[in-house]
Scaffold this motif. Structure first.
Motif, PDB file in Angstrom:
ATOM      1  N   UNK A  13      36.788   7.750  33.472  1.00  0.00           N
ATOM      2  CA  UNK A  13      36.448   7.083  34.759  1.00  0.00           C
ATOM      3  C   UNK A  13      37.310   6.258  35.464  1.00  0.00           C
ATOM      4  N   UNK A  14      37.946   5.361  34.514  1.00  0.00           N
ATOM      5  CA  UNK A  14      39.078   4.418  34.881  1.00  0.00           C
ATOM      6  C   UNK A  14      40.615   5.414  35.408  1.00  0.00           C
ATOM      7  N   UNK A  38      49.027   7.740  48.301  1.00  0.00           N
ATOM      8  CA  UNK A  38      50.334   7.474  48.249  1.00  0.00           C
ATOM      9  C   UNK A  38      51.461   8.147  47.764  1.00  0.00           C
ATOM     10  N   UNK A  39      50.774   9.047  46.623  1.00  0.00           N
ATOM     11  CA  UNK A  39      51.851  10.214  46.181  1.00  0.00           C
ATOM     12  C   UNK A  39      51.854  11.250  47.327  1.00  0.00           C
ATOM     13  N   UNK A  40      50.708  11.816  47.978  1.00  0.00           N
ATOM     14  CA  UNK A  40      50.660  12.578  49.146  1.00  0.00           C
ATOM     15  C   UNK A  40      51.767  12.274  50.174  1.00  0.00           C
ATOM     16  N   UNK A  91      43.694   7.885  39.838  1.00  0.00           N
ATOM     17  CA  UNK A  91      44.277   8.967  40.503  1.00  0.00           C
ATOM     18  C   UNK A  91      43.674   9.142  41.911  1.00  0.00           C
ATOM     19  N   UNK A  92      42.130   8.658  42.306  1.00  0.00           N
ATOM     20  CA  UNK A  92      41.843   8.628  43.573  1.00  0.00           C
ATOM     21  C   UNK A  92      42.658   7.626  44.427  1.00  0.00           C
ATOM     22  N   UNK A  93      42.814   6.207  43.780  1.00  0.00           N
ATOM     23  CA  UNK A  93      43.603   5.379  44.567  1.00  0.00           C
ATOM     24  C   UNK A  93      44.868   5.816  44.923  1.00  0.00           C
ATOM     25  N   UNK A  94      45.690   6.384  43.817  1.00  0.00           N
ATOM     26  CA  UNK A  94      47.185   6.869  43.882  1.00  0.00           C
ATOM     27  C   UNK A  94      47.319   8.003  44.924  1.00  0.00           C
TER      28      UNK A  94
END
Length: 197
Positions: A14-15, A26-28, A20-23
């Motif tokens: 979950x962490x 930014x990665x995109x 991943x959802x938050x990053x």
């Protein structure tokens, strides 16, 4: 032991999922900027590098033979067209477009001059050009002019309208058979963005 490890592993997943959802945005954004490299062009005309197209000596003269130069209009935005002194239909259409484009700028129109660079010694029919009164006319050396003005593939200098800024820098070329509405937008944006001229 197995029963207690399972909730810990689930918590870790979950962490990782939250990270991943938050990053992801930014990665995109980095991927888009550095790999895809989107074009941010909003202008219709082709921007030209003024360092490559400094105004040369065109051996230019007014219609009465008086030597003059494009620099004589420094401090104004110049819409420039090129054609023969006979000024056939295409030439007159461009003169009309330049007149209308200037008028469409409203109170800003005084910042713009229209210039017709004539590439030969053929006489100019002043009666036919009455509707375009106010256009500056200069006879120029055609070879020097051809060496200076850039064109699109498959076109000639007579197919374009060029734009020179108030510091006498050639800075934009509009395409052959340009859409007047899109040219107007470019001119309006430049006049709003610039405090010179």
């Amino acid at each position: 032991m197995t029963a207690t490890a399972s909730p810990q592993q689930g918590g870790r997943w979950k962490l990782f999922l939250i990270i991943a959802v938050c990053a992801a945005p930014i990665i995109a954004s980095y991927f888009t900027y550095y790999v895809i490299k989107p074009q941010s062009r909003t202008n219709y005309g082709t921007l030209l590098d003024p360092r490559q197209y400094a105004i040369p000596d065109l051996s230019s003269k007014a219609l009465d033979g008086t030597p003059t130069t494009l620099e004589a209009y420094k401090g104004k935005w110049l819409m420039v067209q090129v054609d023969s002194g006979t000024c056939a239909k295409d030439c007159q259409e461009k003169l009309f477009e330049m007149r209308q484009l200037r008028l469409m700028q409203g109170k800003e129109m005084e910042r713009i001059e229209r210039v017709w660079l004539i590439t030969d010694d053929k006489p100019v029919d002043s009666k036919a050009l009455v509707p375009f009164d106010g256009t500056r006319m200069l006879r120029v050396n055609p070879e020097k002019l051809q060496a200076w003005l850039p064109t699109e593939a498959g076109t000639t200098v007579a197919d374009h309208i060029y734009l020179i800024d108030p510091r006498s820098n050639l800075m934009m070329r509009f395409p052959k058979d340009a859409d007047p509405n899109l040219v107007k937008k470019d001119l309006s944006k430049l006049l709003r963005a610039s405090s010179i001229g």
